[in-house]
Design an enzyme around this catalytic site. Structure first.
Site, PDB file in Angstrom:
ATOM      1  N   CYS B 133     -12.061 -19.550  10.764  1.00 53.51           N
ATOM      2  CA  CYS B 133     -10.877 -18.826  10.310  1.00 53.51           C
ATOM      3  C   CYS B 133     -11.253 -17.792   9.258  1.00 53.51           C
ATOM      4  O   CYS B 133     -11.298 -18.091   8.069  1.00 53.51           O
ATOM      5  CB  CYS B 133      -9.855 -19.806   9.742  1.00 53.51           C
ATOM      6  SG  CYS B 133      -8.348 -19.037   9.140  1.00 53.51           S
ATOM      7  N   CYS B 136      -8.741 -17.143   6.560  1.00 59.17           N
ATOM      8  CA  CYS B 136      -8.665 -18.127   5.478  1.00 59.17           C
ATOM      9  C   CYS B 136      -9.844 -17.973   4.530  1.00 59.17           C
ATOM     10  O   CYS B 136      -9.700 -18.081   3.319  1.00 59.17           O
ATOM     11  CB  CYS B 136      -8.730 -19.557   6.017  1.00 59.17           C
ATOM     12  SG  CYS B 136      -7.595 -19.915   7.324  1.00 59.17           S
ATOM     13  N   ASP B 137     -11.021 -17.784   5.087  1.00 61.85           N
ATOM     14  CA  ASP B 137     -12.244 -17.988   4.317  1.00 61.85           C
ATOM     15  C   ASP B 137     -13.017 -16.713   4.002  1.00 61.85           C
ATOM     16  O   ASP B 137     -13.960 -16.745   3.214  1.00 61.85           O
ATOM     17  CB  ASP B 137     -13.172 -18.965   5.071  1.00 61.85           C
ATOM     18  CG  ASP B 137     -12.479 -20.291   5.346  1.00 61.85           C
ATOM     19  OD1 ASP B 137     -11.523 -20.608   4.617  1.00 61.85           O
ATOM     20  OD2 ASP B 137     -12.889 -21.000   6.278  1.00 61.85           O
TER      21      ASP B 137
END
Lengths: 105, 307
Positions: B133, B136-137
């Protein structure tokens, strides 16, 4: 109990010197899986008296996130007597998170 | 025990759209949101191609709105996962923990999940440099070097998104070409930070015990193995349908739920399928929503014919 909003200033006192085990959730408002987990953490904090729950907003606390080698969110750290005893990342079911935490109580 | 007219399993665009239609038709559906409440869109940021949002909409916000819309018409959405279903008799049985729920009909909208490479080190370094992801990261890889594995739209989108943070993004493609759409390919190729390398597979994730430090890779044409340094590995090699609940109970093809042509009917009467769990071809939020609508209408018709 409510969830602690942790900062660089409060982290040592609230987490490292806590008597009970502490679950810390590293999160950010722009992260979908974190948003999914937020009510899960809130719910567990309400139900479980034997642990303390805290959240670190990595947007606001970038140094704290760096110090803990956070490379993914949500990441959960479980502290016991000031030591990290477990670390894991990603969204999960409430029951799974609860049983993972209960192993350390 | 009360028998519901309809239980919907899944809470992505397909599940929620089915819930909106079924609830408006008065079926009072019970929706089990599942382990990934809101589905794959919860992993995205801006959705630019969903009709009705000229300025785009955040994936999680779109799903939140869908849920509220379903709940407004008295769909009951529960944030738990189904453990087991029994389709061998009527009413169907849906088991959640030690609870049993009964229903005349089911809509399966369990979606799909990201696939992993299944190589040594991958599991160990998840959340420590290995990610599926980027939205997200990616934030944690400011000024760093990262690798993206994959050749489709998702790989191109992730690589392009990562240019906001990372210094250099290397994309490893197993074959000799990208499969992603032309506009996404063009956008990625224009980026100086993105380097696409073909005929390359990742064999192992290397790390120092704390985080990822490198990868072992192989050129699948020459067989030459080498190690490269990297801070992160983003895996975007596609999705697999979430069919664990229905395996052995409903017909599958290529791993996906089979529906009758032009319909949402599965191989068991009274069970309907919608969204990515039955769609190997389009896999879009809007097609999932469309098939969720189809499933609700098919289900409603089937229930009324039975009466």
């Amino acid at each position: 109990m409510s969830v602690l909003h942790l900062t660089k200033e409060s982290f040592d006192q609230s987490v490292l010197h806590a008597e009970k085990p502490v679950l810390v959730d590293f999160w950010a408002p722009w992260c979908g899986p974190c948003q999914m987990m937020s009510p899960v953490i809130d719910g567990l904090a309400e139900e479980m008296e034997t642990a303390v729950f805290g959240k670190v907003n990595v947007d606001e606390e970038q140094v704290l996130a760096q110090e803990h080698n956070i490379l993914s969110i949500p990441t959960f750290l479980i502290y016991k007597h000031g030591q990290v005893v477990d670390q894991f990342s990603g969204a999960m079911k409430k029951e799974d998170l609860q049983s993972r935490l209960e192993k350390h109580l | 025990m009360e028998t519901r007219r309809l239980i919907i399993i899944g809470s992505g665009p397909a599940g929620y759209t089915a819930a909106i239609y079924a609830a408006r038709a008065g079926l009072k559906p019970l929706v089990f949101a599942g382990p990934q409440k809101g589905g794959q869109l919860m992993w995205t940021t801006e959705v630019e191609n969903f009709p009705g949002f000229p300025d785009g909409v955040m994936g999680p916000e779109l799903m939140d709105r869908c849920r509220k819309q379903a709940e407004r018409f008295e769909a009951e959405v529960v944030d738990t996962s189904v453990d087991h279903i029994d389709l061998s008799h009527k009413p169907f049985v849906v088991k959640v923990g030690d609870q049993e729920h009964h229903a005349d009909s089911l809509i399966i909208a369990t979606g799909a999940s990201a696939k992993w490479l299944g190589i040594p080190g991958e599991e160990e370094y998840k959340g420590r440099g290995v990610s599926a992801c980027a939205t997200c990261d990616g934030f944690f890889f400011r000024g760093k070097n990262v690798v993206v594995v994959g050749a489709g739209d998702a790989a191109l989108e992730e690589a392009t998104f990562l240019t906001k943070f990372a210094n250099k993004i290397t994309v490893f493609v197993r074959s000799g070409e990208m499969r992603g759409s032309k506009p996404l390919q063009d956008r990625a190729k224009e980026e100086d930070k993105i380097h696409i390398i073909y005929f390359t597979e990742v064999k192992e994730v290397l790390g120092d015990g704390q985080k990822v430090t490198g990868l072992k890779i192989i050129n699948n044409q020459t067989g030459e193995e080498s190690e490269i340094a990297t801070d992160g590995l983003f895996v975007t090699i596609g999705h697999k349908p979430n069919t664990e609940l229905v395996e052995g109970k409903l017909d599958l093809t290529k791993g996906y739920l089979v529906t009758e042509p032009g319909s949402s009917k599965t191989s068991v009467e009274g069970v309907f399928a919608a969204g990515d769990v039955a769609d190997w071809k389009y896999r879009q939020a809007i097609t999932a929503a469309g098939s969720g609508c189809m499933a609700a209408l098919d289900c409603q018709r089937w229930l009324s014919e039975k009466e």
